[in-house]
Enzyme design. Structure first.
Site, short mmCIF file in Angstrom:
data_model
loop_
_atom_site.label_atom_id
_atom_site.label_comp_id
_atom_site.label_asym_id
_atom_site.label_seq_id
_atom_site.Cartn_x
_atom_site.Cartn_y
_atom_site.Cartn_z
CG HIS A 93 -1.88 -1.16 1.21
ND1 HIS A 93 -3.03 -1.16 0.44
CD2 HIS A 93 -1.85 -2.36 1.84
CE1 HIS A 93 -3.67 -2.32 0.63
NE2 HIS A 93 -2.97 -3.07 1.45
CG LEU A 94 3.48 2.00 -2.97
CD1 LEU A 94 3.91 2.04 -4.44
CD2 LEU A 94 4.70 2.11 -2.06
CG ASP A 103 -6.02 -5.63 -0.27
OD1 ASP A 103 -6.40 -6.58 0.41
OD2 ASP A 103 -5.16 -4.81 0.13
CG ASP A 149 -1.73 -6.19 3.99
OD1 ASP A 149 -1.94 -5.17 3.31
OD2 ASP A 149 -2.56 -6.66 4.79
CG HIS A 190 -2.67 3.18 8.84
ND1 HIS A 190 -3.64 3.64 7.96
CD2 HIS A 190 -2.77 1.84 8.84
CE1 HIS A 190 -4.29 2.60 7.47
NE2 HIS A 190 -3.79 1.49 7.98
CG HIS A 237 -9.22 -8.27 1.95
ND1 HIS A 237 -8.36 -7.42 2.62
CD2 HIS A 237 -10.08 -8.72 2.90
CE1 HIS A 237 -8.68 -7.39 3.91
NE2 HIS A 237 -9.73 -8.16 4.10
N GLY A 259 -3.92 -2.26 9.76
CA GLY A 259 -2.76 -2.39 8.89
C GLY A 259 -1.46 -2.07 9.58
#
Lengths: 328, 437
Positions: free
Chosen positions: B62-63, B151, B304, B308, B178, B323
């Site tokens: 997750h970029l 996802d 994954d 955050h 997912h 996450g």
């Protein structure tokens, strides 16, 4: 096991020994007398600052805690943060550090999320945190005032005092907890308090209102509600929190009342000495019939009265215990 | 361009681990083995005691760009990946807005091309990841998108998922799911069980994941489509997919390091750093995942990686987003799970590089021209995407010392075994002596 909460935050009753619980109950008993004085104050926490931080509003619990703090001569900072911290865009950490910056010794905290009090105690380790209810996790002072009330009543019957009896009146005592255990922080604290003191606890509830996995819980399930009522020395009812969606876990409130409500008909099965309790606020006509709530064996008002000395004891031991023990 | 030689490493080829050197000229491996004459002026990477293998490929990063640049950018995520030994990342599409159009996917591809790594993109299956209608998978496939996923959540509607599998099949792409049935998992914040019951946290049951795995296996059987299962976390999920693979269905799966290193008891302290979807599972599930890794029954390890902003992880447990970070410690955690020792080297590179490169179609035989090739055998003629990994180095994770913009690692303070010494990506030496150049 923890043998004393002196100088410690009170976040949960999990892990407290009978000794730690009895210390709190005995301390509370010394504070009962204060309530009957003309000047209802002791200087125990004079000069100390207690913040009451209620993210979830609860007028009764807040008043009870603030009264307790004031009777100990503490200065009380009452902060209204009932609107969600998320909506205001402030993290739990920022909220507590801001309040800590005002200079506080303890915080009494109510939050809608399980674990919030424990999180806050990590953010400000030098502040004593007294959990006034966190989500569906724990409500330690409610558990304490429930066992305090039971001990007080049993001691009166045995013509003794609570302090003299210690934990012995709980030995083998039959406690039946009825209703929405799944969503109840009160049930979690009650079960830990009663069983640590030696009582036997049974649960009666529809399957959907039981916690998903209770294998580790020191309780048994009642097969037959009516028989369990005859078995019980204490019946602890729980509020069905239909405002939070618990209503959807049963077909209807009427069916819940019909199957697990303490109706007059069921109350007649109770032995005359059985104590009926409810943490409030009650849904009269749902988990408890209005007439049952007004029976002499229903000690709901006494629970409320005892809330003050029990919370005084919790605050006193937690905050004043600090320096005597040399704890940091 | 430049030349460099990697000296005295143990080269992890397709079938064996052998001492040797690797010479890279102008982005291509030109010679491996014992290289006696190295041209002058060539940069030298000392690989003494290290494994030299194909750079890692992350199927699941997750970029956060566009939309959540305070947590991560394509550029910072690429740096974090480089430190972790990755040479290619597959960017997940649950950005804000979601990567469901040519414009948005092109934006990420163009930004990605300017970073030190190859950044591939997974496109959304449905418009806005809303689970209502199909995203333009054909147009996105033409841009080189090879994986599609919603996802963050799974495609809940079985009819829509069936349609997506049928539509995607002739495009030569793979869907990735997912797996969590939201009607069973919704509002849940940790694994459902004894611990969640005691803590008063609403559970996300294992069944929420397993039920969707079962459903999707049957949809693959029905449609003949290809599906990759993201971050499977329970013993039963793995058993279901293994059985489907035995039956010849076109299904693959990944496991994430946090699911094979941490169990649900980590949530005891209500620290939102341990909140993740699917949740950390039972100790028995963790053991099952580790056993599957060791016995070669896992197709890929994927991080994954979910950055955050710190303030969001300072919210109450049920209010905080799910996450955790992954890129910078995934390889060490994988080595630890495999048990260390040089006999696990080939499995290690299969899990972190060759397996994922196959699933993402990033190998020499199938890579889109915009990307270089990954997951190779370290032979002459391959694009130089190489990692030099010291399997005996020990280091401590420091949340404040990470390349990621975020700090939400659940491993802060933990000592890990095995560390990336050097990363060569797109032919360039970008990490040496464990530091970004």
């Amino acid at each position: 096991m923890i043998d004393s909460i002196r100088g410690q935050s009170l976040l949960t009753l999990e892990g407290l020994s009978a000794r730690a619980l009895v210390e709190i109950l005995d301390t509370a008993e010394t504070f009962v007398e204060v309530q009957s004085r003309t000047v209802k104050k002791v200087p125990a926490l004079k000069g100390r600052v207690v913040a009451s931080l209620f993210f979830e509003e609860s007028t009764r619990t807040r008043l009870s805690f603030e009264t307790a703090a004031k009777r100990l001569s503490a200065d009380v900072l009452s902060l209204a943060v009932a609107s969600s911290s998320v909506k205001k865009g402030e993290s739990l950490r920022d909220t507590i550090t801001t309040i800590d910056a005002l200079g506080i010794d303890a915080v009494v905290m109510r939050h809608q999320s399980s674990g919030a009090a424990l999180q806050v105690s990590r953010y400000v380790p030098h502040v004593r945190v007294v959990n006034a209810g966190d989500g569906q996790h724990q409500h330690p002072t409610q558990g304490l005032l429930d066992v305090f009330t039971v001990r007080q009543i049993l001691a009166e019957r045995h013509d003794t005092t609570g302090q003299e009896s210690g934990a012995e009146l709980f030995e083998g005592l039959h406690v039946l907890i009825v209703g929405d255990v799944r969503h109840s922080r009160v049930a979690r604290s009650d079960i830990q308090a009663y069983t640590a003191l030696g009582a036997q606890v049974k649960i009666a509830a529809p399957g959907t209102l039981l916690p998903v996995d209770m294998q580790e819980w020191p309780v048994t399930l009642a097969d037959d509600f009516s028989e369990a009522l005859e078995w019980a020395d204490v019946v602890g009812l729980l509020r069905l929190q239909h405002e939070r969606g618990s209503g959807s876990f049963v077909p209807s409130l009427a069916e819940f009342t019909a199957t697990y409500g303490l109706t007059m008909e069921r109350a007649r099965r109770l032995r005359s000495e059985t104590i009926i309790m409810h943490p409030g606020p009650m849904n009269r006509g749902v988990e408890i019939d209005s007439k049952v709530a007004d029976l002499p064996s229903a000690v709901i008002a006494r629970q409320v009265t005892n809330g003050v000395p029990v919370r005084m004891a919790a605050l006193y031991l937690s905050v004043a215990g600090l320096k005597e023990d040399g704890a940091a | 361009m430049s030349s460099l030689v990697i000296r005295n490493g143990m080269i992890a080829g397709a079938t064996s681990l052998e001492m040797g050197d690797v010479l890279v000229v102008d982005g291509t491996i030109v010679e491996t083995g014992e290289i006696s004459s190295v041209p002058s002026g060539v940069a030298v990477v000392d690989a003494e005691g290290c494994w030299v293998g194909p750079g890692f490929v992350d199927l699941h990063t997750h970029l956060r760009e566009p939309g959540r640049e305070e947590a991560e950018t394509i550029e910072s995520g690429a740096r974090a990946g480089a430190i972790g030994g990755f040479t290619a990342l597959v960017a997940m599409p649950n950005t804000e807005p979601a990567l469901d159009s040519v414009a948005l996917v092109s934006y990420v591809l163009e930004r990605g091309a300017r970073t030190v790594l190859d950044i591939a993109v997974a496109g959304a299956i449905t418009v806005g990841r809303a689970g209502e209608r199909l995203a333009p998978m054909g147009e996105l496939a033409a841009l080189g998108v090879r994986l599609f996923t919603d996802d963050g959540t799974g495609v809940q509607d079985p009819s829509l998922m069936r349609r997506a599998l049928t539509y995607a099949a002739p495009l030569g792409v793979r869907l990735a799911q997912h797996c969590e049935d939201e009607s069973l998992a919704s509002n849940g914040t940790m694994n459902e069980g004894a611990i969640s019951s005691r803590l008063g946290l609403i559970g996300r049951p294992a069944l929420a994941e397993e039920l969707m795995v079962m459903r999707d296996i049957e949809l693959v059987r029905l449609t003949g489509g290809a599906l990759h299962f993201l971050h499977l976390s329970t013993a039963r999920s793995l058993a279901l997919v293994h059985e489907a693979q035995r039956q010849g269905l076109r299904v693959t799966f990944e496991v994430a390091p946090h699911h094979f290193t941490l169990d649900e008891s980590a949530c005891e302290g209500f620290d939102p750093i341990f909140k993740v979807h699917p949740p950390l599972r039972s100790a028995a599930d963790v053991l099952a995942l580790r056993e599957a890794l060791r016995s070669g029954m896992v197709d890929a390890v994927a991080t994954d990686h979910a950055p955050h902003a710190p303030e969001l992880k300072d919210l109450a447990f049920d209010e905080a987003p799910a996450g955790m970070l992954g890129l910078e410690h995934a390889a060490s955690l994988t080595l630890e799970a495999l048990g260390g020792g040089s006999d696990v080297a080939l499995r290690f590179f299969e899990l972190l590089s060759r397996g994922p490169a196959r699933i993402a179609q990033l190998r020499k035989s199938d890579a889109h021209p915009r990307h270089s090739s990954h997951g190779g055998s370290l032979v002459a003629g391959e694009d130089a995407n190489i990692v030099v990994f010291d399997p005996r180095a020990r280091w401590h994770v420091d949340a404040d010392g990470l390349q990621s913009r975020a700090r939400n690692t659940p491993y802060h303070g933990r000592e890990l075994l095995g560390r990336v010494r050097a990363t060569v990506a797109k032919g360039q030496l970008i990490v040496n002596e464990g530091l970004l150049i």
